[in-house]
Design a protein around this motif. Structure first.
Motif, PDB file in Angstrom:
ATOM      1  N   GLY A   1       1.097  -1.113  -0.061  1.00 14.29           N
ATOM      2  CA  GLY A   1      -0.067  -0.114   0.155  1.00 14.29           C
ATOM      3  C   GLY A   1       0.722   1.412  -0.565  1.00 14.29           C
ATOM      4  O   GLY A   1       0.469   2.092  -0.035  1.00 14.29           O
ATOM      5  N   SER A   2       2.251   1.118  -0.204  1.00  9.82           N
ATOM      6  CA  SER A   2       2.803   2.725   0.281  1.00  9.82           C
ATOM      7  C   SER A   2       2.924   2.679  -1.633  1.00  9.82           C
ATOM      8  O   SER A   2       2.593   4.222  -0.941  1.00  9.82           O
ATOM      9  N   GLU A   3       2.982   2.979  -2.414  1.00 12.65           N
ATOM     10  CA  GLU A   3       2.670   3.177  -3.309  1.00 12.65           C
ATOM     11  C   GLU A   3       1.807   4.147  -3.845  1.00 12.65           C
ATOM     12  O   GLU A   3       1.718   5.412  -3.857  1.00 12.65           O
ATOM     13  N   SER A   4       0.616   3.390  -2.823  1.00 13.19           N
ATOM     14  CA  SER A   4      -1.187   4.655  -3.337  1.00 13.19           C
ATOM     15  C   SER A   4      -0.764   5.258  -2.353  1.00 13.19           C
ATOM     16  O   SER A   4      -1.721   6.447  -2.365  1.00 13.19           O
ATOM     17  N   LEU A   5      -0.778   5.189  -1.373  1.00 20.67           N
ATOM     18  CA  LEU A   5      -0.128   6.515   0.219  1.00 20.67           C
ATOM     19  C   LEU A   5       0.119   7.621  -0.517  1.00 20.67           C
ATOM     20  O   LEU A   5       0.194   8.601   0.045  1.00 20.67           O
ATOM     21  N   LEU A   6       1.840   7.519  -1.209  1.00 16.96           N
ATOM     22  CA  LEU A   6       1.863   8.138  -1.711  1.00 16.96           C
ATOM     23  C   LEU A   6       1.513   9.445  -2.671  1.00 16.96           C
ATOM     24  O   LEU A   6       1.752  10.760  -3.079  1.00 16.96           O
ATOM     25  N   ARG A   7       1.053   8.413  -3.060  1.00 15.78           N
ATOM     26  CA  ARG A   7      -0.048   8.565  -4.796  1.00 15.78           C
ATOM     27  C   ARG A   7      -0.873   9.616  -3.732  1.00 15.78           C
ATOM     28  O   ARG A   7      -1.642  10.820  -4.126  1.00 15.78           O
ATOM     29  N   THR A   8      -1.863   9.324  -3.099  1.00 14.26           N
ATOM     30  CA  THR A   8      -2.840   9.852  -1.954  1.00 14.26           C
ATOM     31  C   THR A   8      -2.140  11.523  -2.093  1.00 14.26           C
ATOM     32  O   THR A   8      -3.389  12.444  -1.680  1.00 14.26           O
ATOM     33  N   LEU A   9      -1.035  11.583  -1.352  1.00 14.29           N
ATOM     34  CA  LEU A   9      -0.917  12.938  -0.701  1.00 14.29           C
ATOM     35  C   LEU A   9       0.710  13.504  -1.671  1.00 14.29           C
ATOM     36  O   LEU A   9       0.426  14.900  -0.895  1.00 14.29           O
ATOM     37  N   GLY A  10       0.033  13.057  -2.902  1.00 20.15           N
ATOM     38  CA  GLY A  10       0.998  13.859  -3.662  1.00 20.15           C
ATOM     39  C   GLY A  10       2.327  14.048  -4.110  1.00 20.15           C
ATOM     40  O   GLY A  10       3.012  14.976  -4.092  1.00 20.15           O
ATOM     41  N   ILE A  11       2.973  12.876  -3.707  1.00 24.72           N
ATOM     42  CA  ILE A  11       4.589  13.185  -3.081  1.00 24.72           C
ATOM     43  C   ILE A  11       4.836  11.799  -4.873  1.00 24.72           C
ATOM     44  O   ILE A  11       4.924  10.960  -4.505  1.00 24.72           O
ATOM     45  N   THR A  12       5.856  12.704  -4.957  1.00 28.18           N
ATOM     46  CA  THR A  12       6.762  12.067  -5.922  1.00 28.18           C
ATOM     47  C   THR A  12       8.065  10.567  -5.113  1.00 28.18           C
ATOM     48  O   THR A  12       8.165  11.185  -3.922  1.00 28.18           O
ATOM     49  N   PRO A  13       8.767  10.086  -5.925  1.00 26.21           N
ATOM     50  CA  PRO A  13       9.346   8.500  -5.108  1.00 26.21           C
ATOM     51  C   PRO A  13      10.969   9.476  -4.707  1.00 26.21           C
ATOM     52  O   PRO A  13      11.763   9.735  -4.252  1.00 26.21           O
ATOM     53  N   ALA A  14      10.393  11.029  -5.955  1.00 24.46           N
ATOM     54  CA  ALA A  14      12.242  11.290  -5.381  1.00 24.46           C
ATOM     55  C   ALA A  14      12.080  12.326  -4.245  1.00 24.46           C
ATOM     56  O   ALA A  14      13.254  13.442  -3.656  1.00 24.46           O
ATOM     57  N   GLU A  15      10.853  12.940  -3.952  1.00 26.46           N
ATOM     58  CA  GLU A  15      10.639  13.187  -2.605  1.00 26.46           C
ATOM     59  C   GLU A  15      10.806  12.195  -1.205  1.00 26.46           C
ATOM     60  O   GLU A  15      10.924  12.685  -0.375  1.00 26.46           O
ATOM     61  N   THR A  16      10.753  10.753  -1.467  1.00 29.37           N
ATOM     62  CA  THR A  16      11.309  10.330  -0.430  1.00 29.37           C
ATOM     63  C   THR A  16      12.649  10.110  -0.062  1.00 29.37           C
ATOM     64  O   THR A  16      13.150  10.360  -0.305  1.00 29.37           O
TER      65      THR A  16
END
Length: 568
Positions: free
Chosen positions: A196-211
């Motif tokens: 569920g981590s990718e959907s969590l990031l999408r919900t928050l509008g966070i890109t992989p580069a911001e992790t």
């Protein structure tokens, strides 16, 4: 004290609808009931307040409102209050107190306390609580023990913030290390394995580069450093003290530094401790210390450090992490410690207790794998990464032995690579015996790592060589744990004090004539600069044991007193 506003009325209503009857039994010793005498003592220093159904007495993510005792009614302790994941974890009745370790350290709360029914509470400010703790040793022990146990429960239950990132990211590792070293309740969400981590990031509008990101209720920190995480949990930044010098500054919060903080503060010295990462030093990387006096069942390095920090704070010392010392100025009558970021600390006496940094393996391709697969500690962070993986541990000392035993409970296989001819050459006999009897650990004596194998920065195996016949073999390894000694952390001293050929701090006779004043020789733990002392692993000729470091830290305070008296 506030009405049910922080999480919204629906959150409170939903919670109250599923509240269990009665209070949670105290099966762990973490929830003692205060007697009438203690309540009377606290009442003289606090304020009684009525409570209504739904009142928020402590709010997660905010500083604690002092020491709160339930006098009447029931109060629920709620994790993730106001979110879809909210759940009641405890219910307290009359006589119990609310909060945990943040009460004593000044951190924010890691759970929310909600009144389940009309009642009454007693609220005691933190500074007035400290007065009670110093006056009543038995009460102090009870509160400290319960607070430490509650913090352990909160960590085990995954309360607090979430760290979302890749297990192979160096930035993620830095955040997790800081959280673990400082015993902060949190959960880790691995981008590599959590569905569920990718959907969590999408919900928050966070890109992989911001992790990596840190998430706590409506707060989202994008790719923060440990200092930003420290601010989130209420670990205050170092304050400027230019106008009024401190009596003692301790640089390094390992066993030596924490011991000095306890003894310095308890003996009336204004004492401040700073550390680049967190409390515990090298000891914090040890899963279990079994030969430390007074702990027959053993104790983890992080638990020992946590207890020592609370003890120091109880006596009035202040601790700050992360706060990295980068330079020392001893040119004036006072000592000035410069910290990364520009802050400075001015002190009459200084204790250098920065310890040593783990030594790196001199093998090809180390740089390629170090950020993803090579570790220099064996704590719960590393254990979680090693689940069902083949692991190689390198080293012949106690740290390597403890790591091998600890990781054997988590990894698929553990292979211990030792260059010595026997396990007990540098390892305690009790530890060597235990490893030799453990079928989960495969020992390779007189062997050294000579190469690393893998692709795209992910380790697959290590190549080892037998020092007797030169024979090479390949050992499967997803993680490589390195414990081959350490080098002193003295670069920040910049030539201000005398060092030996290995860059360890010289003290006593080996330090020279006390800075050339010709009037007195340095004390046993004093450096070549009067008023600057060294203790623990950073000191030349020290015994690399927790007990000796603690002893040196305590001894240093006695010498600080002598120096301050001489300097008047």
């Amino acid at each position: 004290m506030s009405p049910a506003a922080g999480g919204g009325a629906p959150a409170v209503d939903d919670l109250l609808a599923v509240a269990p009857p009665g209070e949670t039994p105290d099966l762990s010793g973490a929830h003692p009931r205060l007697g009438t005498d203690r309540v009377r003592m606290l009442s003289a220093r606090g304020v009684r307040r009525p409570t209504s159904r739904g009142d928020l007495l402590i709010v997660e993510g905010r500083p604690d409102h002092g020491f709160v005792v339930v006098l009447a009614g029931r109060v629920a302790v709620v994790a993730a209050f106001g979110t879809p994941e909210q759940q009641i974890v405890r219910v307290h009745g009359p006589g119990r107190f609310l909060g945990e370790l943040g009460l004593l350290t000044g951190q924010v709360a890691f759970s929310t306390a909600v009144a389940l029914e009309p009642g009454e509470v007693l609220e005691v400010p933190r500074d007035r609580l400290r007065e009670c703790l110093l006056r009543d040793a038995e009460f102090c022990d009870e509160i400290l023990r319960a607070s430490l146990l509650r913090r352990s429960l909160a960590i085990g239950e995954g309360h607090g913030f979430r760290i979302v990132g890749s297990r192979f990211s160096a930035d993620t590792r830095a955040l997790r290390e800081f959280a673990m070293r400082n015993r902060l309740p949190h959960r880790f969400v691995d981008l590599e394995s959590d569905a569920g981590s990718e959907s969590l990031l999408r919900t928050l509008g966070i890109t992989p580069a911001e992790t990596p990101v840190v998430i706590w209720h409506d707060v989202v920190l994008r790719n923060p450093d440990p200092a930003e995480l420290a601010a989130l949990v209420g670990q205050r930044p170092v304050r400027h003290r230019r106008s009024r010098p401190l009596d003692l500054v301790v640089v390094g919060a390992g066993p030596a530094g924490l011991a000095a903080a306890v003894y310095g503060a308890s003996e009336g010295l204004s004492t401040q401790v700073v550390d680049a990462v967190g409390t515990g030093g090298q000891a914090a990387t040890t899963s279990r210390i079994e030969n430390y006096l007074g702990f027959p069942a053993g104790i983890s390095g992080t638990e020992l450090a946590e207890r020592a920090e609370v003890q120091a704070v109880k006596f009035g010392a202040t601790t700050h992490a992360p706060a990295e010392a980068v330079a020392l100025d001893t040119s004036g009558g006072l000592h000035v410690v410069r910290l990364r970021g520009g802050d400075t600390l001015v002190t009459r006496a200084l204790l250098v207790a920065t310890g040593a940094r783990c030594r790196r393996l001199p093998v090809p391709r180390l740089d390629e794998f170090e950020q993803t697969s090579v570790y220099y500690a064996a704590t719960q962070v590393e254990a979680q990464l090693c689940v069902d993986d083949p692991v190689v541990v390198v080293g012949g000392g106690n740290s390597a032995g403890q790591a091998a035993l600890f990781l054997a409970d988590h990894a698929r296989t553990v292979r211990l690579v030792v260059r010595e001819r026997g396990l007990d050459e540098y390892m305690s006999r009790y530890l060597a015996d235990r490893i030799e009897r453990d079928p989960r650990i495969e020992v390779h004596l007189h062997t050294e790592v000579c190469d690393m194998v893998g692709e795209r920065g992910l380790l697959e195996a290590v190549v080892v060589q037998d020092s007797r016949d030169g024979a090479r073999s390949t050992l499967p390894a997803r993680e490589l744990m390195v414990f081959i000694g350490a080098d002193p952390c003295t670069g920040w001293l910049g030539g201000t004090v005398a060092l030996d050929s290995g860059a360890y701090v010289c003290t006593g006779r080996s330090a020279g004539d006390g800075g050339g004043d010709g009037r007195r020789s340095p004390g046993l733990l004093e450096t070549s600069v009067p008023g600057v002392f060294a203790a623990g692993d950073v000191r030349s000729g020290s015994t690399k044991r927790v007990a000796s470091a603690v002893g040196e830290g305590a001894m240093a305070v006695r010498l600080v007193h002598e120096h301050l008296a001489h300097a008047r």
